[in-house]
Design a protein around this motif. Sequence first.
Motif, PDB file in Angstrom:
ATOM      1  N   SER A  30      -1.370  11.364 -14.003  1.00  0.00           N
ATOM      2  CA  SER A  30      -1.870  10.231 -14.934  1.00  0.00           C
ATOM      3  C   SER A  30      -3.278   9.628 -14.082  1.00  0.00           C
ATOM      4  O   SER A  30      -4.017   9.293 -14.661  1.00  0.00           O
ATOM      5  N   TYR A  31      -2.834   9.509 -12.721  1.00  0.00           N
ATOM      6  CA  TYR A  31      -4.169   8.836 -11.878  1.00  0.00           C
ATOM      7  C   TYR A  31      -5.145   9.986 -12.013  1.00  0.00           C
ATOM      8  O   TYR A  31      -6.388   9.287 -11.709  1.00  0.00           O
ATOM      9  N   TRP A  81       0.854  -1.190  -0.002  1.00  0.00           N
ATOM     10  CA  TRP A  81      -0.123  -0.002  -0.041  1.00  0.00           C
ATOM     11  C   TRP A  81       0.911   1.167  -0.041  1.00  0.00           C
ATOM     12  O   TRP A  81       0.280   2.136  -0.652  1.00  0.00           O
ATOM     13  N   LYS A  82       2.105   1.314   0.659  1.00  0.00           N
ATOM     14  CA  LYS A  82       2.928   2.361   0.720  1.00  0.00           C
ATOM     15  C   LYS A  82       3.487   2.638  -0.477  1.00  0.00           C
ATOM     16  O   LYS A  82       3.715   3.746  -1.004  1.00  0.00           O
ATOM     17  N   LYS A 121       1.545   9.344  -5.803  1.00  0.00           N
ATOM     18  CA  LYS A 121       1.949  10.694  -5.805  1.00  0.00           C
ATOM     19  C   LYS A 121       3.033  11.026  -6.817  1.00  0.00           C
ATOM     20  O   LYS A 121       3.043  12.004  -7.339  1.00  0.00           O
ATOM     21  N   ARG A 122       3.863  10.139  -7.394  1.00  0.00           N
ATOM     22  CA  ARG A 122       4.790  10.296  -8.431  1.00  0.00           C
ATOM     23  C   ARG A 122       3.740  10.578  -9.660  1.00  0.00           C
ATOM     24  O   ARG A 122       4.435  11.411 -10.503  1.00  0.00           O
TER      25      ARG A 122
END
Length: 324
Positions: free
Chosen positions: A41-42, A28-29, A36-37
């Motif tokens: 895109s997300y 999950w981390k 975040k990176r």
Amino acid sequence: MAMESTTTVKNEAPIATTSGPPLPMGKWKKLWLDMKRNRISYLLLAPFLIVFTMFTIIPIITSIILSFSYYNIVEAPRFVGLSNYKLLFVDDDIFLKAVGITLKFAFVTGPLGYVLAFLLAWLISQIPQKYRFFYTLCFYTPSITSAVAMSVVWLYLFAGDRKGLFNHYLIQIGILKEPYLFLQNVESIVPVIIIVSLWSSMGIGFLAFLAGLQNVPQDLYEAGKIDGVRYRWQELWYITLPSVKPQLLFGAVMQVVFSLQVFDVSMQLVGMPSPLYAGHTILAHLYDYAFIRFEMGYASAIAVILFLMMLGLNRLIFRVLGRE
């Protein structure tokens, strides 16, 4: 100078180093850091993910939960355990008959429709570009025609009187002496549904095949001629099929979904329920309990069984046609 340099190196404090592999990062981390990176895109994927979760993931989970309950819409769901599944496989003879009819339908229309869609797409890709749109439209139109409009044509063809087109010509040439009840005879109901379904099976898979065939690089065919490929069937087997493997996989998955979800054609041609349940499919059984009897818990159990059948057949297809 050499002795002094050596002494200086020996008197330096040793540098602390960590031994062994780094500690594994939690999944999950790792996902959060990746989000975040690649947040842009997300962010672009977010609308699809939200809609997919709301209208696919949540309904599937809800159906699985309701399949273990008695729920008639009016009252609150009441947990009944495995009673719905026990009733399906032990006491519901009509469901078992619907499973057999659906599998028979799937094992005929699935492979046959799949091969037919690919062959027609391959033949269309061989003709000049200016004629392809016309032939593509002719074969694709039946798949987007509504079941009601489609049934008007086929009900006229298979009508069980002398006005039915097939009966009319079969009587004229002497094969039949009296009209045959295509849509009432239990032996002919499934073949008629198969014929109509094959006629309307040139859908998204057919378009995917056609797009993949048109994007095969011509350099491969030229290289094949140099290596000794002389005939069209050799080009098809050694060059075309390996080049359109992703489209073959997609078309197979869509064909499985289409063949297991047959319902509208059956209902419009032979009614609901069909004579002696001869054209009763799993989806028809689901519709019966969900929207006629309003037994949503039992209907959810039927939906879960249908979902597992689709999932199992799709996994088989991925094993045969898929790749890493």
